[in-house]
Design a protein around this motif. Structure first.
Motif, PDB file in Angstrom:
ATOM      1  N   LEU A 116      16.290  -7.033   3.340  1.00  0.00           N
ATOM      2  CA  LEU A 116      14.688  -6.972   2.518  1.00  0.00           C
ATOM      3  C   LEU A 116      14.362  -8.715   2.366  1.00  0.00           C
ATOM      4  O   LEU A 116      13.256  -8.977   2.894  1.00  0.00           O
ATOM      5  N   ARG A 117      15.300  -9.421   1.951  1.00  0.00           N
ATOM      6  CA  ARG A 117      14.692 -10.711   1.651  1.00  0.00           C
ATOM      7  C   ARG A 117      14.617 -11.551   3.031  1.00  0.00           C
ATOM      8  O   ARG A 117      13.784 -12.122   3.131  1.00  0.00           O
ATOM      9  N   LYS A 118      15.225 -11.213   3.978  1.00  0.00           N
ATOM     10  CA  LYS A 118      14.949 -11.711   5.509  1.00  0.00           C
ATOM     11  C   LYS A 118      13.730 -11.510   5.727  1.00  0.00           C
ATOM     12  O   LYS A 118      13.013 -12.183   6.699  1.00  0.00           O
ATOM     13  N   LYS A 119      13.251 -10.163   5.515  1.00  0.00           N
ATOM     14  CA  LYS A 119      11.652  -9.722   5.914  1.00  0.00           C
ATOM     15  C   LYS A 119      10.551 -10.437   5.173  1.00  0.00           C
ATOM     16  O   LYS A 119       9.591 -10.747   5.659  1.00  0.00           O
ATOM     17  N   ILE A 120      10.803 -10.446   3.667  1.00  0.00           N
ATOM     18  CA  ILE A 120       9.847 -10.810   2.894  1.00  0.00           C
ATOM     19  C   ILE A 120       9.485 -12.299   2.447  1.00  0.00           C
ATOM     20  O   ILE A 120       8.597 -12.647   1.949  1.00  0.00           O
ATOM     21  N   ASP A 121      10.868 -12.917   2.411  1.00  0.00           N
ATOM     22  CA  ASP A 121      10.904 -14.235   2.118  1.00  0.00           C
ATOM     23  C   ASP A 121      10.204 -15.371   3.153  1.00  0.00           C
ATOM     24  O   ASP A 121      10.381 -15.108   4.135  1.00  0.00           O
ATOM     25  N   ASP A 138       7.222  -5.288   8.371  1.00  0.00           N
ATOM     26  CA  ASP A 138       7.814  -3.838   8.936  1.00  0.00           C
ATOM     27  C   ASP A 138       8.951  -3.830   7.837  1.00  0.00           C
ATOM     28  O   ASP A 138       9.815  -4.542   8.135  1.00  0.00           O
ATOM     29  N   LEU A 139       8.869  -2.735   7.330  1.00  0.00           N
ATOM     30  CA  LEU A 139      10.062  -2.389   6.515  1.00  0.00           C
ATOM     31  C   LEU A 139      10.628  -1.077   6.919  1.00  0.00           C
ATOM     32  O   LEU A 139       9.746  -0.135   7.118  1.00  0.00           O
ATOM     33  N   LEU A 140      12.030  -0.979   6.797  1.00  0.00           N
ATOM     34  CA  LEU A 140      12.471   0.475   7.029  1.00  0.00           C
ATOM     35  C   LEU A 140      12.131   1.097   5.639  1.00  0.00           C
ATOM     36  O   LEU A 140      11.795   0.784   4.504  1.00  0.00           O
ATOM     37  N   PRO A 141      12.397   2.631   5.627  1.00  0.00           N
ATOM     38  CA  PRO A 141      11.954   3.368   4.402  1.00  0.00           C
ATOM     39  C   PRO A 141      12.732   3.004   3.185  1.00  0.00           C
ATOM     40  O   PRO A 141      12.075   3.113   2.128  1.00  0.00           O
ATOM     41  N   ARG A 142      14.148   2.822   3.324  1.00  0.00           N
ATOM     42  CA  ARG A 142      14.715   2.364   2.303  1.00  0.00           C
ATOM     43  C   ARG A 142      14.440   1.197   1.852  1.00  0.00           C
ATOM     44  O   ARG A 142      14.121   0.874   0.520  1.00  0.00           O
ATOM     45  N   ASP A 199       0.810  -1.255   0.024  1.00  0.00           N
ATOM     46  CA  ASP A 199      -0.045   0.038   0.054  1.00  0.00           C
ATOM     47  C   ASP A 199       0.843   1.169   0.000  1.00  0.00           C
ATOM     48  O   ASP A 199       1.446   1.659   0.875  1.00  0.00           O
ATOM     49  N   LEU A 200       1.073   1.993  -1.038  1.00  0.00           N
ATOM     50  CA  LEU A 200       1.892   2.993  -1.124  1.00  0.00           C
ATOM     51  C   LEU A 200       1.518   4.325  -0.509  1.00  0.00           C
ATOM     52  O   LEU A 200       2.229   4.803   0.147  1.00  0.00           O
ATOM     53  N   VAL A 252       3.053  -3.264   3.837  1.00  0.00           N
ATOM     54  CA  VAL A 252       3.501  -4.294   2.997  1.00  0.00           C
ATOM     55  C   VAL A 252       2.736  -5.528   3.796  1.00  0.00           C
ATOM     56  O   VAL A 252       3.074  -5.602   5.032  1.00  0.00           O
ATOM     57  N   HIS A 253       2.264  -6.215   3.014  1.00  0.00           N
ATOM     58  CA  HIS A 253       1.761  -7.778   3.402  1.00  0.00           C
ATOM     59  C   HIS A 253       2.164  -8.683   2.659  1.00  0.00           C
ATOM     60  O   HIS A 253       1.971  -8.455   1.344  1.00  0.00           O
TER      61      HIS A 253
END
Length: 91
Positions: free
Chosen positions: A64-69, A16-20, A2-3, A8-9
């Motif tokens: 990022l991979r650690k969070k989304i995979d 939970d993602l950091l801005p970058r 959701d921009l 992010v889901h």
């Protein structure tokens, strides 16, 4: 993703993602199936308009991979040897 809400889901799970990391994932989602080079990411996500010898892209993609995979699943962002990265549209 959701921009507007900057959330992010994956399935029913919120991530939970950091801005970058959010900007990095957004970039991949806007270029599905396209090989994305480190230079493209540095230019378009980090706004660096010069050659930079750094592993900042690799570190952020790893985080990022650690969070989304999902555990034991296929990675959403895959390395393309000698070229860069690509969003795995089959995952």
């Amino acid at each position: 993703m959701d921009l507007i809400e900057q959330t992010v889901h994956r399935g029913d799970t919120g991530i939970d993602l950091l801005p970058r990391e959010f900007k990095l994932l957004e970039y991949f989602l806007r270029h599905p199936g396209q090989v994305i080079t480190r230079a493209m990411l540095l230019r378009d996500v980090w706004q660096y308009h010069f050659t930079l010898e750094t592993n900042v892209v690799d570190v952020h993609i790893s985080n990022l991979r650690k969070k989304i995979d999902t555990r034991g699943g296929t990675s959403l962002i895959v390395n393309i040897r000698g070229a860069g990265f690509m969003l795995n549209t089959d995952a």
